[in-house]
Design an enzyme around this catalytic site. Structure first.
Site, PDB file in Angstrom:
ATOM      1  N   ASN A   9      13.082   3.251   5.487  1.00 33.44           N
ATOM      2  CA  ASN A   9      12.907   3.622   6.893  1.00 33.44           C
ATOM      3  C   ASN A   9      12.669   2.339   7.685  1.00 33.44           C
ATOM      4  O   ASN A   9      11.583   1.760   7.618  1.00 33.44           O
ATOM      5  CB  ASN A   9      11.699   4.580   7.006  1.00 33.44           C
ATOM      6  CG  ASN A   9      11.361   4.910   8.446  1.00 33.44           C
ATOM      7  OD1 ASN A   9      12.094   4.565   9.375  1.00 33.44           O
ATOM      8  ND2 ASN A   9      10.235   5.583   8.648  1.00 33.44           N
ATOM      9  N   LYS A  11      12.367   2.000  10.746  1.00 34.04           N
ATOM     10  CA  LYS A  11      11.601   2.243  11.986  1.00 34.04           C
ATOM     11  C   LYS A  11      12.317   1.550  13.157  1.00 34.04           C
ATOM     12  O   LYS A  11      13.542   1.498  13.152  1.00 34.04           O
ATOM     13  CB  LYS A  11      10.152   1.791  11.793  1.00 34.04           C
ATOM     14  CG  LYS A  11       9.542   2.423  10.522  1.00 34.04           C
ATOM     15  CD  LYS A  11       8.060   2.331  10.447  1.00 34.04           C
ATOM     16  CE  LYS A  11       7.576   3.013   9.163  1.00 34.04           C
ATOM     17  NZ  LYS A  11       6.148   3.026   8.987  1.00 34.04           N
ATOM     18  N   HIS A  98       7.870  12.384  10.509  1.00 36.00           N
ATOM     19  CA  HIS A  98       7.125  11.169  10.163  1.00 36.00           C
ATOM     20  C   HIS A  98       5.817  11.153  10.955  1.00 36.00           C
ATOM     21  O   HIS A  98       5.779  11.586  12.101  1.00 36.00           O
ATOM     22  CB  HIS A  98       7.966   9.928  10.483  1.00 36.00           C
ATOM     23  CG  HIS A  98       7.384   8.689   9.876  1.00 36.00           C
ATOM     24  ND1 HIS A  98       6.312   8.041  10.439  1.00 36.00           N
ATOM     25  CD2 HIS A  98       7.684   8.021   8.733  1.00 36.00           C
ATOM     26  CE1 HIS A  98       5.995   7.016   9.668  1.00 36.00           C
ATOM     27  NE2 HIS A  98       6.811   6.977   8.634  1.00 36.00           N
ATOM     28  N   GLU A 100       4.342   8.905  12.456  1.00 26.82           N
ATOM     29  CA  GLU A 100       4.430   8.196  13.748  1.00 26.82           C
ATOM     30  C   GLU A 100       5.003   9.113  14.821  1.00 26.82           C
ATOM     31  O   GLU A 100       4.604   9.053  15.978  1.00 26.82           O
ATOM     32  CB  GLU A 100       5.271   6.920  13.574  1.00 26.82           C
ATOM     33  CG  GLU A 100       4.506   5.864  12.786  1.00 26.82           C
ATOM     34  CD  GLU A 100       5.365   4.945  11.936  1.00 26.82           C
ATOM     35  OE1 GLU A 100       6.593   4.876  12.152  1.00 26.82           O
ATOM     36  OE2 GLU A 100       4.786   4.297  11.033  1.00 26.82           O
ATOM     37  N   GLU A 171       3.346  10.941   2.648  1.00 22.87           N
ATOM     38  CA  GLU A 171       2.958   9.648   3.204  1.00 22.87           C
ATOM     39  C   GLU A 171       1.537   9.739   3.759  1.00 22.87           C
ATOM     40  O   GLU A 171       1.343  10.178   4.899  1.00 22.87           O
ATOM     41  CB  GLU A 171       3.913   9.249   4.337  1.00 22.87           C
ATOM     42  CG  GLU A 171       5.349   9.102   3.904  1.00 22.87           C
ATOM     43  CD  GLU A 171       6.113   8.111   4.775  1.00 22.87           C
ATOM     44  OE1 GLU A 171       6.734   7.218   4.201  1.00 22.87           O
ATOM     45  OE2 GLU A 171       6.066   8.209   6.016  1.00 22.87           O
ATOM     46  N   GLY A 177       1.733   1.105   6.548  1.00 27.15           N
ATOM     47  CA  GLY A 177       1.676  -0.167   7.261  1.00 27.15           C
ATOM     48  C   GLY A 177       0.315  -0.838   7.206  1.00 27.15           C
ATOM     49  O   GLY A 177       0.068  -1.818   7.919  1.00 27.15           O
ATOM     50  N   SER A 217       2.930   1.666   2.234  1.00 25.24           N
ATOM     51  CA  SER A 217       2.724   0.329   1.655  1.00 25.24           C
ATOM     52  C   SER A 217       3.242   0.203   0.226  1.00 25.24           C
ATOM     53  O   SER A 217       2.649  -0.489  -0.603  1.00 25.24           O
ATOM     54  CB  SER A 217       1.239  -0.070   1.728  1.00 25.24           C
ATOM     55  OG  SER A 217       0.804  -0.113   3.072  1.00 25.24           O
ATOM     56  N   GLY A 238       8.821   1.611   4.188  1.00 28.89           N
ATOM     57  CA  GLY A 238       8.872   1.074   5.549  1.00 28.89           C
ATOM     58  C   GLY A 238       9.095  -0.426   5.518  1.00 28.89           C
ATOM     59  O   GLY A 238      10.211  -0.907   5.304  1.00 28.89           O
TER      60      GLY A 238
HETATM   61  P1  13P Z   1       5.176   1.110   5.053  1.00 27.66           P
HETATM   62  O1  13P Z   1       5.941   1.034   3.772  1.00 27.66           O
HETATM   63  O2  13P Z   1       5.471  -0.021   6.002  1.00 27.66           O
HETATM   64  O3  13P Z   1       3.704   1.300   4.814  1.00 27.66           O
HETATM   65  O4  13P Z   1       5.688   2.422   5.814  1.00 27.66           O
HETATM   66  C1  13P Z   1       5.790   3.597   5.105  1.00 27.66           C
HETATM   67  C2  13P Z   1       6.520   4.554   5.960  1.00 27.66           C
HETATM   68  O5  13P Z   1       6.020   4.983   6.981  1.00 27.66           O
HETATM   69  C3  13P Z   1       7.878   4.943   5.563  1.00 27.66           C
HETATM   70  O6  13P Z   1       8.343   5.990   6.324  1.00 27.66           O
END
Ligand code: 13P
Length: 255
Positions: A9, A11, A98, A100, A171, A177, A217, A238
Site C-alpha cells: 500500500n 498510500k 483502511h 486512515e 492492521e 507507521g 510496520s 505500507g
Molecule cells: P506501515 O507498514 O507503514 O506501518 O503501514 C501499514 C499499513 O497501513 C498498510 O496498509
C-alpha cells in the site's frame, strides 16, 4: 491451500517517475526471487493505475490494487473513483476500510458495507482492513470482539459465495507507521480469532480458505516470524513497500 499474498500500500506517495522505477525494480526482483505461488499486489495511488497494469501484464503473480473506491457506481461525486472505472483499468483488488480512511475520512462500518458490495458487484477483490486502536488494546479486553465486530458489521451480510472472494487485512492501528509491530503471538491470536468468527458465520471449510493478512510496520526483519504463524497468510505493507528491496525481501519471507 490458502492464497499467500503480500500487498504494498503506497498510500499517498510516489510521483509517476518514482512509481515507474519502483514497479520495474519490483518486477525484475520478483521474477528472480519470489516464489510464483506468492501473490504480489501493488496498490499505488489512483493516477498510477493506468500505466502500472501495462508494466506487469505478463507477470502471472503480480496484481494491481486500488486504495479505495466510492460506494456508488457513477454520478456527481467530484473527485471520487468508482468500482466500474477501476475494473475498466484492469484493477484486481481494492483496499477497503483502511484505518486512515476510517479516521480521516470518517468511513463507517455501514459505508464500508456498501463499498464492499460495490467492489464485489464489479468482480474486484476487496482487501478489507480491520484493527483496534492503542487505547482499545491497552484496555486489555474487548479488542478482539471489536475487530470481529468490524467484520460482522461490514461483511456478514454477504452470501458465502461472495464472502469466499474477500481478503482480510488485520492492521492494529497502533502498529501502523509507528515502528511498533504486533508480536507474532498477538498477530496469531487475532488472526485465529477472526478465522473462528468467520467459521461461526460461514462454516469451517470457508473460513480455512480466507486469506488473512497482517499489516503494521512489517519489514524484512520481522516478516519471517509473522508469516510463520499458522493463521497469517501474508502482509499489507505500507512504508516498506516503497523500497523494492524491502518489499521483495518481505515477499520472500512467505515459505
Ligand atoms: P506501515 O507498514 O507503514 O506501518 O503501514 C501499514 C499499513 O497501513 C498498510 O496498509
Amino acid at each position: 491451500m490458502r492464497k499467500k499474498i503480500v500487498a504494498g500500500n503506497w498510500k499517498m506517495n510516489m510521483t509517476k517517475e518514482e512509481g515507474q522505477a519502483l514497479i520495474s525494480e519490483v518486477i525484475n526482483m520478483a521474477n528472480d526471487e519470489v516464489k510464483s505461488s506468492t501473490v504480489l499486489v501493488l496498490c499505488p495511488p489512483a493516477p498510477h493505475l493506468g500505466y502500472a497494469k501495462k508494466m506487469f501484464q505478463s507477470q502471472s503473480n503480480v496484481f494491481l490494487g486500488a486504495q479505495n473506491c466510492h460506494e456508488k457506481a457513477s454520478g456527481a461525486y467530484t473527485g471520487e473513483i468508482s468500482a466500474p472505472m477501476l475494473k475498466s483499468f484492469e484493477v484486481d483488488y481494492v483496499v477497503l476500510g483502511h484505518s486512515e480512511r476510517r479516521e480521516y475520512f470518517k468511513e463507517s462500518d455501514e459505508l464500508l458495507k456498501a463499498k464492499t458490495d460495490q467492489v464485489l458487484a464489479n468482480q474486484l477483490i476487496p482487501i478489507f482492513c480491520c484493527g483496534e486502536s492503542l487505547s482499545q488494546r491497552q484496555a486489555g479486553s474487548g479488542f478482539i470482539e471489536f475487530v470481529c465486530g468490524q467484520l460482522t458489521n461490514s461483511l456478514f451480510h454477504l452470501s458465502a459465495e461472495q464472502f469466499a472472494k474477500v481478503v482480510i487485512a488485520y492492521e492494529p492501528i497502533w502498529a501502523i507507521g509507528t515502528g511498533l509491530t504486533a508480536s507474532s503471538e498477538q498477530a496469531q491470536e487475532m488472526h485465529a480469532a477472526l478465522r473462528k468468527h468467520i467459521a461461526a458465520q460461514y462454516g469451517e471449510a470457508l473460513a480455512q480458505e480466507i486469506p488473512i493478512l497482517y499489516g503494521g510496520s512489517a519489514k524484512p526483519s520481522n516478516a519471517p516470524e509473522l508469516f510463520a504463524c499458522p493463521d497469517v497468510d501474508g502482509g499489507l505493507i505500507g512504508g516498506a513497500s516503497l523500497k523494492s528491496r524491502d518489499f521483495i525481501d518481505i515477499a520472500k519471507a512467505i515459505k
